[in-house]
Design a protein around this motif. Sequence first.
Motif, PDB file in Angstrom:
ATOM      1  N   UNK A 111       0.842  -1.197   0.000  1.00  0.00           N
ATOM      2  CA  UNK A 111       0.000   0.000   0.000  1.00  0.00           C
ATOM      3  C   UNK A 111       0.879   1.250   0.000  1.00  0.00           C
ATOM      4  N   UNK A 112       0.547   2.207  -0.868  1.00  0.00           N
ATOM      5  CA  UNK A 112       1.287   3.469  -0.948  1.00  0.00           C
ATOM      6  C   UNK A 112       0.457   4.548  -0.242  1.00  0.00           C
ATOM      7  N   UNK A 113       1.074   5.216   0.738  1.00  0.00           N
ATOM      8  CA  UNK A 113       0.343   6.183   1.551  1.00  0.00           C
ATOM      9  C   UNK A 113       0.569   7.632   1.126  1.00  0.00           C
ATOM     10  N   UNK A 114       1.622   7.889   0.323  1.00  0.00           N
ATOM     11  CA  UNK A 114       1.928   9.285   0.031  1.00  0.00           C
ATOM     12  C   UNK A 114       2.792   9.407  -1.222  1.00  0.00           C
ATOM     13  N   UNK A 115       2.664  10.538  -1.895  1.00  0.00           N
ATOM     14  CA  UNK A 115       3.476  10.838  -3.075  1.00  0.00           C
ATOM     15  C   UNK A 115       3.459  12.342  -3.316  1.00  0.00           C
ATOM     16  N   UNK A 116       4.538  12.837  -3.903  1.00  0.00           N
ATOM     17  CA  UNK A 116       4.598  14.249  -4.268  1.00  0.00           C
ATOM     18  C   UNK A 116       5.581  14.398  -5.431  1.00  0.00           C
ATOM     19  N   UNK A 117       5.425  15.476  -6.175  1.00  0.00           N
ATOM     20  CA  UNK A 117       6.397  15.790  -7.215  1.00  0.00           C
ATOM     21  C   UNK A 117       7.667  16.313  -6.551  1.00  0.00           C
ATOM     22  N   UNK A 118       8.821  15.870  -7.052  1.00  0.00           N
ATOM     23  CA  UNK A 118      10.103  16.240  -6.455  1.00  0.00           C
ATOM     24  C   UNK A 118      10.826  17.240  -7.339  1.00  0.00           C
ATOM     25  N   UNK A 119      10.412  18.485  -7.238  1.00  0.00           N
ATOM     26  CA  UNK A 119      11.082  19.549  -7.969  1.00  0.00           C
ATOM     27  C   UNK A 119      10.513  19.836  -9.339  1.00  0.00           C
ATOM     28  N   UNK A 120      10.209  18.811 -10.107  1.00  0.00           N
ATOM     29  CA  UNK A 120       9.604  18.979 -11.428  1.00  0.00           C
ATOM     30  C   UNK A 120       8.475  17.975 -11.561  1.00  0.00           C
ATOM     31  N   UNK A 121       7.690  18.110 -12.633  1.00  0.00           N
ATOM     32  CA  UNK A 121       6.602  17.152 -12.815  1.00  0.00           C
ATOM     33  C   UNK A 121       7.083  15.875 -13.501  1.00  0.00           C
ATOM     34  N   UNK A 122       8.416  15.718 -13.616  1.00  0.00           N
ATOM     35  CA  UNK A 122       8.990  14.499 -14.180  1.00  0.00           C
ATOM     36  C   UNK A 122       9.445  13.519 -13.104  1.00  0.00           C
ATOM     37  N   UNK A 123       9.698  14.029 -11.877  1.00  0.00           N
ATOM     38  CA  UNK A 123      10.164  13.189 -10.777  1.00  0.00           C
ATOM     39  C   UNK A 123       9.093  13.108  -9.696  1.00  0.00           C
ATOM     40  N   UNK A 124       8.928  11.906  -9.147  1.00  0.00           N
ATOM     41  CA  UNK A 124       7.925  11.668  -8.105  1.00  0.00           C
ATOM     42  C   UNK A 124       8.587  10.924  -6.957  1.00  0.00           C
ATOM     43  N   UNK A 125       8.303  11.360  -5.736  1.00  0.00           N
ATOM     44  CA  UNK A 125       8.790  10.674  -4.547  1.00  0.00           C
ATOM     45  C   UNK A 125       7.609  10.027  -3.839  1.00  0.00           C
ATOM     46  N   UNK A 126       7.791   8.771  -3.367  1.00  0.00           N
ATOM     47  CA  UNK A 126       6.682   8.005  -2.798  1.00  0.00           C
ATOM     48  C   UNK A 126       7.085   7.351  -1.483  1.00  0.00           C
ATOM     49  N   UNK A 127       6.088   6.968  -0.704  1.00  0.00           N
ATOM     50  CA  UNK A 127       6.317   6.240   0.545  1.00  0.00           C
ATOM     51  C   UNK A 127       5.071   5.476   0.940  1.00  0.00           C
ATOM     52  N   UNK A 128       5.256   4.433   1.747  1.00  0.00           N
ATOM     53  CA  UNK A 128       4.087   3.648   2.125  1.00  0.00           C
ATOM     54  C   UNK A 128       4.363   2.595   3.175  1.00  0.00           C
ATOM     55  N   UNK A 145      14.498   4.406  -7.463  1.00  0.00           N
ATOM     56  CA  UNK A 145      15.650   4.487  -6.569  1.00  0.00           C
ATOM     57  C   UNK A 145      15.150   4.591  -5.146  1.00  0.00           C
ATOM     58  N   UNK A 146      15.569   3.659  -4.283  1.00  0.00           N
ATOM     59  CA  UNK A 146      15.206   3.728  -2.871  1.00  0.00           C
ATOM     60  C   UNK A 146      16.182   4.648  -2.157  1.00  0.00           C
ATOM     61  N   UNK A 147      15.662   5.728  -1.586  1.00  0.00           N
ATOM     62  CA  UNK A 147      16.504   6.729  -0.938  1.00  0.00           C
ATOM     63  C   UNK A 147      16.789   6.358   0.508  1.00  0.00           C
ATOM     64  N   UNK A 148      15.762   5.958   1.219  1.00  0.00           N
ATOM     65  CA  UNK A 148      15.904   5.618   2.627  1.00  0.00           C
ATOM     66  C   UNK A 148      14.800   4.644   3.001  1.00  0.00           C
ATOM     67  N   UNK A 149      15.077   3.799   3.979  1.00  0.00           N
ATOM     68  CA  UNK A 149      14.062   2.898   4.521  1.00  0.00           C
ATOM     69  C   UNK A 149      13.837   3.267   5.980  1.00  0.00           C
ATOM     70  N   UNK A 150      12.634   3.660   6.309  1.00  0.00           N
ATOM     71  CA  UNK A 150      12.279   4.027   7.677  1.00  0.00           C
ATOM     72  C   UNK A 150      12.119   2.776   8.541  1.00  0.00           C
ATOM     73  N   UNK A 151      12.083   2.982   9.839  1.00  0.00           N
ATOM     74  CA  UNK A 151      11.852   1.885  10.782  1.00  0.00           C
ATOM     75  C   UNK A 151      10.374   1.546  10.880  1.00  0.00           C
ATOM     76  N   UNK A 152       9.522   2.461  10.420  1.00  0.00           N
ATOM     77  CA  UNK A 152       8.073   2.259  10.455  1.00  0.00           C
ATOM     78  C   UNK A 152       7.498   2.670   9.105  1.00  0.00           C
ATOM     79  N   UNK A 153       6.222   2.398   8.897  1.00  0.00           N
ATOM     80  CA  UNK A 153       5.561   2.765   7.646  1.00  0.00           C
ATOM     81  C   UNK A 153       5.684   4.267   7.397  1.00  0.00           C
ATOM     82  N   UNK A 154       5.867   4.631   6.142  1.00  0.00           N
ATOM     83  CA  UNK A 154       5.982   6.042   5.788  1.00  0.00           C
ATOM     84  C   UNK A 154       4.586   6.644   5.693  1.00  0.00           C
ATOM     85  N   UNK A 155       4.365   7.683   6.480  1.00  0.00           N
ATOM     86  CA  UNK A 155       3.047   8.325   6.527  1.00  0.00           C
ATOM     87  C   UNK A 155       2.917   9.448   5.511  1.00  0.00           C
ATOM     88  N   UNK A 156       4.015  10.198   5.286  1.00  0.00           N
ATOM     89  CA  UNK A 156       3.901  11.396   4.446  1.00  0.00           C
ATOM     90  C   UNK A 156       5.226  11.718   3.785  1.00  0.00           C
TER      91      UNK A 156
END
Length: 318
Positions: A111-128, A145-156
Amino acid sequence: MPATTFPLPLTQQISLACAGHTRPVVQLSFSNTVANNHYYLISACKDGKPILRDGSTGDWLGTFLGHKGAVWSAMLSANTLRAVTASADYTVKVWNAISGQELVSFLHNNIVKCADFAGSDELVITGGQDKAVRIFDVNRPDVSTTVVTHAASVRSVKWSSHRNVAISADTGRQINIIDVRAPSVVKTLEAPENIASISLTSDGRMLSCAAGRRILAWDIDSFDLVKDFAVEYDVSVAAINPARTRIVVGGRSDLLIRSCDFESEKQIATHKGHHGPVHDACFSPDGHVYATGSEDGTVRLWQANPGSEYGLWKTRKI
């Protein structure tokens, strides 16, 4: 009786109820200001059908159809030409915000909980739910590309246009500041309690956080903690207006929307209109309006300065 900054005590706050959703509204976002001081509002809902509205009136403009599960997040690009949505159907979708056409879909393994454009409308960052923060390129949808893995589910995840950094928060206490060009985590912040939500001011200069019964804010330039105060209720969201004079706060266990003075931290107004807990709140780019989304399935628009004439509001004396 002490004076407050809340204007026109002889006026009544009347919110605009925006129907259209059939299940809880879980996330809201205003666009940047476009031509003729216009702006838009997009809402994410568990009914799986994000809605685009006129930001100042709440009028329906269109519904994005294509998800097969609850939609947890919906954001507009900086130029308002594209939208990105994150869903329980394991996908993030990018849309043409004008026509409503789906442009690309990024498949996840949970399940994906969040997404936003990262600087331009060509790049998207996601978490879940899988705890990973990923970056996708619209032109290469099968590669991430996985940037970081949190210890808990990504909320935002949020994008700060001011610092050109992404911000991710999990359901625990961790907030990461991410340089997407590296990509790498450049700073980690910690909330005192489990995070309910994070919000950015419209200029991307201040980050606010609702955590338990605490409201916090960081300056994005220095990452210094500039606000940390406790309240007597569980907080679902704390949104700061562009002028940094007001904080709108939603409660997790009641139906109230509270307005606090930013400097003094004192509550200066309380409003009731929803018939369920408030899940999200955000200010319009000009600061005149804020929107709230609730478990009751409605979006409501409120005046930041009740009694003034703006959009569909006219002064009403009581």
